[in-house]
Scaffold this motif. Sequence first.
Motif, PDB file in Angstrom:
ATOM      1  N   HIS A   1       0.844  -1.193   0.000  1.00  0.00           N
ATOM      2  CA  HIS A   1       0.000   0.000   0.000  1.00  0.00           C
ATOM      3  C   HIS A   1       0.877   1.240   0.000  1.00  0.00           C
ATOM      4  O   HIS A   1       1.678   1.448   0.910  1.00  0.00           O
ATOM      5  CB  HIS A   1      -0.915   0.006   1.228  1.00  0.00           C
ATOM      6  CG  HIS A   1      -1.644   1.300   1.427  1.00  0.00           C
ATOM      7  ND1 HIS A   1      -2.495   1.842   0.477  1.00  0.00           N
ATOM      8  CD2 HIS A   1      -1.646   2.178   2.470  1.00  0.00           C
ATOM      9  CE1 HIS A   1      -2.994   2.978   0.927  1.00  0.00           C
ATOM     10  NE2 HIS A   1      -2.491   3.209   2.126  1.00  0.00           N
ATOM     11  N   VAL A   2       0.723   2.043  -1.051  1.00  0.00           N
ATOM     12  CA  VAL A   2       1.443   3.306  -1.163  1.00  0.00           C
ATOM     13  C   VAL A   2       0.437   4.435  -0.930  1.00  0.00           C
ATOM     14  O   VAL A   2      -0.376   4.728  -1.816  1.00  0.00           O
ATOM     15  CB  VAL A   2       2.095   3.465  -2.547  1.00  0.00           C
ATOM     16  CG1 VAL A   2       2.934   4.740  -2.593  1.00  0.00           C
ATOM     17  CG2 VAL A   2       2.938   2.250  -2.890  1.00  0.00           C
ATOM     18  N   PRO A   3       0.419   5.050   0.244  1.00  0.00           N
ATOM     19  CA  PRO A   3      -0.564   6.111   0.505  1.00  0.00           C
ATOM     20  C   PRO A   3      -0.323   7.306  -0.408  1.00  0.00           C
ATOM     21  O   PRO A   3       0.806   7.769  -0.553  1.00  0.00           O
ATOM     22  CB  PRO A   3      -0.326   6.476   1.975  1.00  0.00           C
ATOM     23  CG  PRO A   3       1.076   6.063   2.250  1.00  0.00           C
ATOM     24  CD  PRO A   3       1.325   4.859   1.396  1.00  0.00           C
ATOM     25  N   SER A   4      -1.386   7.785  -1.024  1.00  0.00           N
ATOM     26  CA  SER A   4      -1.263   8.935  -1.920  1.00  0.00           C
ATOM     27  C   SER A   4      -1.079  10.208  -1.098  1.00  0.00           C
ATOM     28  O   SER A   4      -1.432  10.275   0.086  1.00  0.00           O
ATOM     29  CB  SER A   4      -2.515   9.061  -2.792  1.00  0.00           C
ATOM     30  OG  SER A   4      -3.645   9.377  -1.999  1.00  0.00           O
TER      31      SER A   4
ATOM     32  N   ALA B   1      11.587  -5.698  -1.354  1.00  0.00           N
ATOM     33  CA  ALA B   1      12.170  -6.604  -2.342  1.00  0.00           C
ATOM     34  C   ALA B   1      11.087  -7.199  -3.230  1.00  0.00           C
ATOM     35  O   ALA B   1      10.078  -7.703  -2.740  1.00  0.00           O
ATOM     36  CB  ALA B   1      12.934  -7.730  -1.639  1.00  0.00           C
ATOM     37  N   GLY B   2      11.301  -7.148  -4.537  1.00  0.00           N
ATOM     38  CA  GLY B   2      10.374  -7.777  -5.469  1.00  0.00           C
ATOM     39  C   GLY B   2       9.108  -7.003  -5.700  1.00  0.00           C
ATOM     40  O   GLY B   2       8.256  -7.430  -6.461  1.00  0.00           O
ATOM     41  N   GLY B   3       8.952  -5.859  -5.044  1.00  0.00           N
ATOM     42  CA  GLY B   3       7.707  -5.106  -5.216  1.00  0.00           C
ATOM     43  C   GLY B   3       7.901  -3.789  -5.916  1.00  0.00           C
ATOM     44  O   GLY B   3       7.049  -2.925  -5.851  1.00  0.00           O
ATOM     45  N   SER B   4       9.053  -3.622  -6.584  1.00  0.00           N
ATOM     46  CA  SER B   4       9.369  -2.337  -7.184  1.00  0.00           C
ATOM     47  C   SER B   4       8.352  -1.900  -8.226  1.00  0.00           C
ATOM     48  O   SER B   4       8.062  -0.719  -8.373  1.00  0.00           O
ATOM     49  CB  SER B   4      10.768  -2.380  -7.811  1.00  0.00           C
ATOM     50  OG  SER B   4      10.835  -3.416  -8.786  1.00  0.00           O
ATOM     51  N   ALA B   5       7.783  -2.860  -8.970  1.00  0.00           N
ATOM     52  CA  ALA B   5       6.827  -2.507 -10.018  1.00  0.00           C
ATOM     53  C   ALA B   5       5.569  -1.892  -9.419  1.00  0.00           C
ATOM     54  O   ALA B   5       5.025  -0.927  -9.935  1.00  0.00           O
ATOM     55  CB  ALA B   5       6.459  -3.740 -10.833  1.00  0.00           C
ATOM     56  N   LYS B   6       5.103  -2.446  -8.313  1.00  0.00           N
ATOM     57  CA  LYS B   6       3.883  -1.948  -7.703  1.00  0.00           C
ATOM     58  C   LYS B   6       4.135  -0.655  -6.928  1.00  0.00           C
ATOM     59  O   LYS B   6       3.316   0.251  -6.922  1.00  0.00           O
ATOM     60  CB  LYS B   6       3.292  -3.000  -6.772  1.00  0.00           C
ATOM     61  CG  LYS B   6       1.941  -2.584  -6.189  1.00  0.00           C
ATOM     62  CD  LYS B   6       1.251  -3.729  -5.501  1.00  0.00           C
ATOM     63  CE  LYS B   6      -0.120  -3.301  -4.977  1.00  0.00           C
ATOM     64  NZ  LYS B   6      -0.827  -4.376  -4.293  1.00  0.00           N
ATOM     65  N   VAL B   7       5.290  -0.593  -6.247  1.00  0.00           N
ATOM     66  CA  VAL B   7       5.602   0.604  -5.484  1.00  0.00           C
ATOM     67  C   VAL B   7       5.817   1.777  -6.422  1.00  0.00           C
ATOM     68  O   VAL B   7       5.353   2.884  -6.171  1.00  0.00           O
ATOM     69  CB  VAL B   7       6.860   0.377  -4.614  1.00  0.00           C
ATOM     70  CG1 VAL B   7       7.317   1.677  -3.980  1.00  0.00           C
ATOM     71  CG2 VAL B   7       6.567  -0.657  -3.535  1.00  0.00           C
ATOM     72  N   GLY B   8       6.500   1.531  -7.521  1.00  0.00           N
ATOM     73  CA  GLY B   8       6.714   2.581  -8.505  1.00  0.00           C
ATOM     74  C   GLY B   8       8.023   3.310  -8.282  1.00  0.00           C
ATOM     75  O   GLY B   8       8.472   3.484  -7.153  1.00  0.00           O
ATOM     76  N   ALA B   9       8.601   3.744  -9.372  1.00  0.00           N
ATOM     77  CA  ALA B   9       9.900   4.413  -9.298  1.00  0.00           C
ATOM     78  C   ALA B   9       9.805   5.739  -8.561  1.00  0.00           C
ATOM     79  O   ALA B   9      10.715   6.120  -7.823  1.00  0.00           O
ATOM     80  CB  ALA B   9      10.432   4.630 -10.708  1.00  0.00           C
ATOM     81  N   ALA B  10       8.685   6.456  -8.742  1.00  0.00           N
ATOM     82  CA  ALA B  10       8.537   7.759  -8.097  1.00  0.00           C
ATOM     83  C   ALA B  10       8.531   7.635  -6.588  1.00  0.00           C
ATOM     84  O   ALA B  10       9.144   8.425  -5.873  1.00  0.00           O
ATOM     85  CB  ALA B  10       7.249   8.430  -8.573  1.00  0.00           C
TER      86      ALA B  10
ATOM     87  N   ALA C   1      -0.734  -3.508   5.605  1.00  0.00           N
ATOM     88  CA  ALA C   1      -1.248  -2.758   4.456  1.00  0.00           C
ATOM     89  C   ALA C   1      -2.717  -3.066   4.215  1.00  0.00           C
ATOM     90  O   ALA C   1      -3.538  -2.155   4.006  1.00  0.00           O
ATOM     91  CB  ALA C   1      -0.427  -3.104   3.211  1.00  0.00           C
ATOM     92  N   ALA C   2      -3.074  -4.345   4.241  1.00  0.00           N
ATOM     93  CA  ALA C   2      -4.458  -4.751   3.993  1.00  0.00           C
ATOM     94  C   ALA C   2      -5.399  -4.201   5.060  1.00  0.00           C
ATOM     95  O   ALA C   2      -6.486  -3.699   4.753  1.00  0.00           O
ATOM     96  CB  ALA C   2      -4.547  -6.278   3.937  1.00  0.00           C
TER      97      ALA C   2
END
Length: 230
Positions: free
Chosen positions: A25-28, A123-132, A146-147
Amino acid sequence: MVTTRAGTKTLVANGATGGRSPWIHVPSRMLLLWFAISLPLVTWDTIYVLGRPWTMEGGAWHWPMYVPYKLYGEVDHVYGWKAFNAKVGFTGAQGALNAIETAMYLVYVYIYWTSAVPAASVAGGSAKVGAAAQADKTAVLVGKPAAVAVLVAFSAFVMTLSKTILYWLCEYFSGYDNIGHNALRDLIVLWIIPNGAWLVAPTYLIYVLGQEIVEGLTMASAEALPIKSD
């Protein structure tokens, strides 16, 4: 191992649980900004409502914290002496729900404060977390925290939106009994715009968090029940 605000925890990386991806979960910024603005305002409002008549004009708690409510009570009689003297129950009921919603929002803040980890450490979650998120060192939640945080926040926003819609509908179905005495300009500036924010922001955040929940459930079901091909 990574160090979190709660201490040291081990992140569950992809493949550590049979190839399943953890919930990330990446809080906006919108979500965090809303908490920063709404939590103190709603707490202030809840104390006023549940503390009546001591928080109202002439009461021991009115000055200086609740002086602005003298004007607002004249704009919206739900908050003024008219409703209080008539023993209208909606105002107090709304305040009680505000307290529950605030507690739920604080649960989210507590989980985030105690369990968030740097985005770059997932680890392994870079795609979902995002580069930004990794670039600006955003803290994220992973796995069960997170859930739980997303579910609690989503439920609280549904409560906020439902209560606010009810608040507006009460005025409509009562012939604008509590706000109809205002000039249109005063009504727009002092009632529609402030209360409209509690319609727009929760609706948007329900949509964002709802998408996240659907995405997580979709991923979990796909991983738990893989489709077999002939």
